[in-house]
Design a protein around this motif. Structure first.
Motif, PDB file in Angstrom:
ATOM      1  N   VAL A  13       0.830  -1.220   0.061  1.00  0.00           N
ATOM      2  CA  VAL A  13       0.020   0.070  -0.047  1.00  0.00           C
ATOM      3  C   VAL A  13       0.844   1.264   0.035  1.00  0.00           C
ATOM      4  O   VAL A  13       0.535   2.178  -0.694  1.00  0.00           O
ATOM      5  CB  VAL A  13      -1.013   0.012   1.344  1.00  0.00           C
ATOM      6  CG1 VAL A  13      -1.505   1.321   1.524  1.00  0.00           C
ATOM      7  CG2 VAL A  13      -2.087  -1.069   1.175  1.00  0.00           C
ATOM      8  N   VAL A  14       1.985   1.218   0.864  1.00  0.00           N
ATOM      9  CA  VAL A  14       2.779   2.425   1.026  1.00  0.00           C
ATOM     10  C   VAL A  14       3.594   2.745  -0.275  1.00  0.00           C
ATOM     11  O   VAL A  14       3.564   3.836  -0.479  1.00  0.00           O
ATOM     12  CB  VAL A  14       3.505   2.469   2.433  1.00  0.00           C
ATOM     13  CG1 VAL A  14       4.516   3.169   2.409  1.00  0.00           C
ATOM     14  CG2 VAL A  14       2.645   2.193   3.320  1.00  0.00           C
ATOM     15  N   ILE A 138      -5.572  -1.578   6.697  1.00  0.00           N
ATOM     16  CA  ILE A 138      -5.976  -0.783   7.931  1.00  0.00           C
ATOM     17  C   ILE A 138      -4.951  -0.457   8.861  1.00  0.00           C
ATOM     18  O   ILE A 138      -4.863   0.623   9.373  1.00  0.00           O
ATOM     19  CB  ILE A 138      -6.734  -1.895   8.600  1.00  0.00           C
ATOM     20  CG1 ILE A 138      -8.126  -2.161   7.711  1.00  0.00           C
ATOM     21  CG2 ILE A 138      -7.373  -1.194   9.915  1.00  0.00           C
ATOM     22  CD1 ILE A 138      -8.899  -3.424   8.127  1.00  0.00           C
ATOM     23  N   ILE A 139      -3.866  -1.362   9.104  1.00  0.00           N
ATOM     24  CA  ILE A 139      -2.614  -0.922   9.808  1.00  0.00           C
ATOM     25  C   ILE A 139      -2.083   0.465   9.268  1.00  0.00           C
ATOM     26  O   ILE A 139      -1.682   1.152  10.196  1.00  0.00           O
ATOM     27  CB  ILE A 139      -1.923  -1.942  10.141  1.00  0.00           C
ATOM     28  CG1 ILE A 139      -2.433  -3.153  10.997  1.00  0.00           C
ATOM     29  CG2 ILE A 139      -0.442  -1.597  10.829  1.00  0.00           C
ATOM     30  CD1 ILE A 139      -1.804  -4.339  11.172  1.00  0.00           C
ATOM     31  N   LEU A 143      -1.596   3.766  11.453  1.00  0.00           N
ATOM     32  CA  LEU A 143      -0.229   4.162  11.881  1.00  0.00           C
ATOM     33  C   LEU A 143       0.149   5.524  11.072  1.00  0.00           C
ATOM     34  O   LEU A 143       0.817   6.297  11.678  1.00  0.00           O
ATOM     35  CB  LEU A 143       0.685   3.027  11.582  1.00  0.00           C
ATOM     36  CG  LEU A 143       0.802   1.716  12.489  1.00  0.00           C
ATOM     37  CD1 LEU A 143       1.781   0.721  11.975  1.00  0.00           C
ATOM     38  CD2 LEU A 143       1.000   2.235  13.758  1.00  0.00           C
ATOM     39  N   SER A 144      -0.621   5.529  10.051  1.00  0.00           N
ATOM     40  CA  SER A 144      -0.400   6.936   9.042  1.00  0.00           C
ATOM     41  C   SER A 144      -0.816   8.252  10.134  1.00  0.00           C
ATOM     42  O   SER A 144      -0.415   9.149  10.000  1.00  0.00           O
ATOM     43  CB  SER A 144      -0.731   6.769   8.017  1.00  0.00           C
ATOM     44  OG  SER A 144      -0.058   5.959   6.947  1.00  0.00           O
ATOM     45  N   ALA A 145      -1.955   7.766  10.560  1.00  0.00           N
ATOM     46  CA  ALA A 145      -2.796   8.896  11.398  1.00  0.00           C
ATOM     47  C   ALA A 145      -1.999   9.177  12.727  1.00  0.00           C
ATOM     48  O   ALA A 145      -2.061  10.586  13.204  1.00  0.00           O
ATOM     49  CB  ALA A 145      -4.273   8.336  11.936  1.00  0.00           C
ATOM     50  N   VAL A 146      -0.938   8.329  13.287  1.00  0.00           N
ATOM     51  CA  VAL A 146      -0.297   8.873  14.308  1.00  0.00           C
ATOM     52  C   VAL A 146       1.205   9.239  13.926  1.00  0.00           C
ATOM     53  O   VAL A 146       2.132   9.335  14.771  1.00  0.00           O
ATOM     54  CB  VAL A 146      -0.041   7.518  15.442  1.00  0.00           C
ATOM     55  CG1 VAL A 146      -1.583   7.606  15.779  1.00  0.00           C
ATOM     56  CG2 VAL A 146       0.424   6.530  14.801  1.00  0.00           C
ATOM     57  N   GLY A 147       1.495   9.272  12.524  1.00  0.00           N
ATOM     58  CA  GLY A 147       2.790  10.037  12.108  1.00  0.00           C
ATOM     59  C   GLY A 147       3.746   9.077  11.660  1.00  0.00           C
ATOM     60  O   GLY A 147       5.115   9.266  11.610  1.00  0.00           O
ATOM     61  N   THR A 149       5.931   7.363   9.176  1.00  0.00           N
ATOM     62  CA  THR A 149       6.497   7.714   7.980  1.00  0.00           C
ATOM     63  C   THR A 149       6.760   6.596   6.764  1.00  0.00           C
ATOM     64  O   THR A 149       6.711   5.381   7.375  1.00  0.00           O
ATOM     65  CB  THR A 149       7.957   8.400   8.077  1.00  0.00           C
ATOM     66  OG1 THR A 149       8.942   7.363   8.283  1.00  0.00           O
ATOM     67  CG2 THR A 149       7.960   9.622   8.842  1.00  0.00           C
ATOM     68  N   THR A 150       6.889   6.868   5.703  1.00  0.00           N
ATOM     69  CA  THR A 150       6.929   5.894   4.588  1.00  0.00           C
ATOM     70  C   THR A 150       8.117   4.966   4.945  1.00  0.00           C
ATOM     71  O   THR A 150       8.100   3.740   4.787  1.00  0.00           O
ATOM     72  CB  THR A 150       7.294   6.606   3.299  1.00  0.00           C
ATOM     73  OG1 THR A 150       6.006   7.227   2.978  1.00  0.00           O
ATOM     74  CG2 THR A 150       7.361   5.585   2.100  1.00  0.00           C
ATOM     75  N   SER A 151       9.441   5.688   5.144  1.00  0.00           N
ATOM     76  CA  SER A 151      10.600   4.846   5.506  1.00  0.00           C
ATOM     77  C   SER A 151      10.217   3.854   6.747  1.00  0.00           C
ATOM     78  O   SER A 151      10.830   2.798   6.828  1.00  0.00           O
ATOM     79  CB  SER A 151      11.800   5.711   5.471  1.00  0.00           C
ATOM     80  OG  SER A 151      11.931   6.389   6.788  1.00  0.00           O
ATOM     81  N   GLU A 152       9.601   4.248   7.654  1.00  0.00           N
ATOM     82  CA  GLU A 152       9.248   3.468   9.116  1.00  0.00           C
ATOM     83  C   GLU A 152       8.477   2.298   8.451  1.00  0.00           C
ATOM     84  O   GLU A 152       8.580   1.206   9.201  1.00  0.00           O
ATOM     85  CB  GLU A 152       8.500   4.337   9.861  1.00  0.00           C
ATOM     86  CG  GLU A 152       9.651   5.327  10.599  1.00  0.00           C
ATOM     87  CD  GLU A 152       8.966   6.264  11.565  1.00  0.00           C
ATOM     88  OE1 GLU A 152       9.640   6.900  12.222  1.00  0.00           O
ATOM     89  OE2 GLU A 152       7.873   6.687  11.383  1.00  0.00           O
ATOM     90  N   PHE A 153       7.669   2.510   7.811  1.00  0.00           N
ATOM     91  CA  PHE A 153       6.684   1.273   7.297  1.00  0.00           C
ATOM     92  C   PHE A 153       7.561   0.174   6.607  1.00  0.00           C
ATOM     93  O   PHE A 153       7.292  -0.716   6.795  1.00  0.00           O
ATOM     94  CB  PHE A 153       5.671   1.720   6.230  1.00  0.00           C
ATOM     95  CG  PHE A 153       4.406   2.389   6.849  1.00  0.00           C
ATOM     96  CD1 PHE A 153       3.584   1.517   7.646  1.00  0.00           C
ATOM     97  CD2 PHE A 153       3.909   3.608   6.793  1.00  0.00           C
ATOM     98  CE1 PHE A 153       2.302   1.997   8.143  1.00  0.00           C
ATOM     99  CE2 PHE A 153       2.873   4.193   7.283  1.00  0.00           C
ATOM    100  CZ  PHE A 153       2.294   3.261   8.171  1.00  0.00           C
ATOM    101  N   PHE A 154       8.788   0.481   5.776  1.00  0.00           N
ATOM    102  CA  PHE A 154       9.537  -0.219   5.403  1.00  0.00           C
ATOM    103  C   PHE A 154      10.445  -1.056   6.111  1.00  0.00           C
ATOM    104  O   PHE A 154      10.488  -2.251   6.094  1.00  0.00           O
ATOM    105  CB  PHE A 154      10.207   0.269   4.083  1.00  0.00           C
ATOM    106  CG  PHE A 154       9.834   0.943   3.239  1.00  0.00           C
ATOM    107  CD1 PHE A 154       8.500   0.440   2.572  1.00  0.00           C
ATOM    108  CD2 PHE A 154      10.101   2.139   2.495  1.00  0.00           C
ATOM    109  CE1 PHE A 154       7.844   1.031   1.348  1.00  0.00           C
ATOM    110  CE2 PHE A 154       9.574   2.855   1.400  1.00  0.00           C
ATOM    111  CZ  PHE A 154       8.342   2.208   1.045  1.00  0.00           C
TER     112      PHE A 154
END
Length: 193
Positions: A13-14, A138-139, A143-147, A149-154
């Motif tokens: 998704v990200v 959904i996650i 998690l995006s709503a609490v800030g 970042t894209t790199s943190e998702f990776f």
């Protein structure tokens, strides 16, 4: 497996959203998705042949490590807005690792459960795959709503592969029993037949 699948769908998704945000190009996003999924078209049959030829445990571990490394590689690239082609290369690495992993992973399930439990195990595996497709996005939203970042998702996705590595370390994988004694090109073409 469920945790890892969720991480994969978070990245699924990200990353396209990030690339679209940077390029404003749906075509570029399509190429990126092909970099991830295209290897399955090209490598699935040869990967099945290779998975039967080599130690299955070692093969699966190595494919997890490839996917971890490439997912980790995406994190600093996204954090520094690196050139898009670098993201493609990392995503291609994830796709290749997944394509080489999939046949061995699929063949693993029947060797882990008794024959009478196989229908239930297959159903559970399907639930894991489909459930992760729902839960991962959904996650991402939460998690995006609490800030996050894209790199943190990776980074999160890379960490989820460790659940599979841990599980593989805990199970006994029976040796591959080859019923097809063909070798080389004939073994490859038997998969197509």
């Amino acid at each position: 497996s469920f945790s890892s699948q969720i991480g994969t769908w978070m990245q699924n998704v990200v990353l396209p959203a990030y690339v679209y945000d940077r390029t404003d190009s749906a075509a570029t996003v399509a190429y990126l998705v092909f970099a991830q999924l295209g290897p399955q078209l090209l490598f699935s049959i040869p990967a099945g042949v290779m998975a039967d030829k080599y130690d299955r445990r070692g093969w699966l571990f190595n494919m997890q490590y490839i996917q971890i490394a490439c997912s980790l590689g995406l994190a600093p690239l996204a954090a520094t807005d690196s050139p898009i082609w670098m993201l493609f290369m990392m995503q291609l690495g994830v796709g290749i690792g997944n394509a080489l992993n999939a046949p061995a992973w699929s063949a693993l399930l029947p060797s882990l459960v008794p024959k009478e439990d196989l229908p239930g195990a297959i159903s559970l595996n399907s639930t894991v795959i489909n459930g992760s497709r729902v839960i991962g996005p959904i996650i991402v939203a939460l998690l995006s709503a609490v800030g996050v970042t894209t790199s943190e998702f990776f980074l999160i996705n890379a960490a989820t592969y460790l659940f599979v590595v841990f599980a593989l370390a805990q199970i006994t994988i029976p040796p591959v029993v080859r019923h097809n004694m063909e070798e080389g090109w004939r073994q490859f073409t038997s998969g197509i037949r």
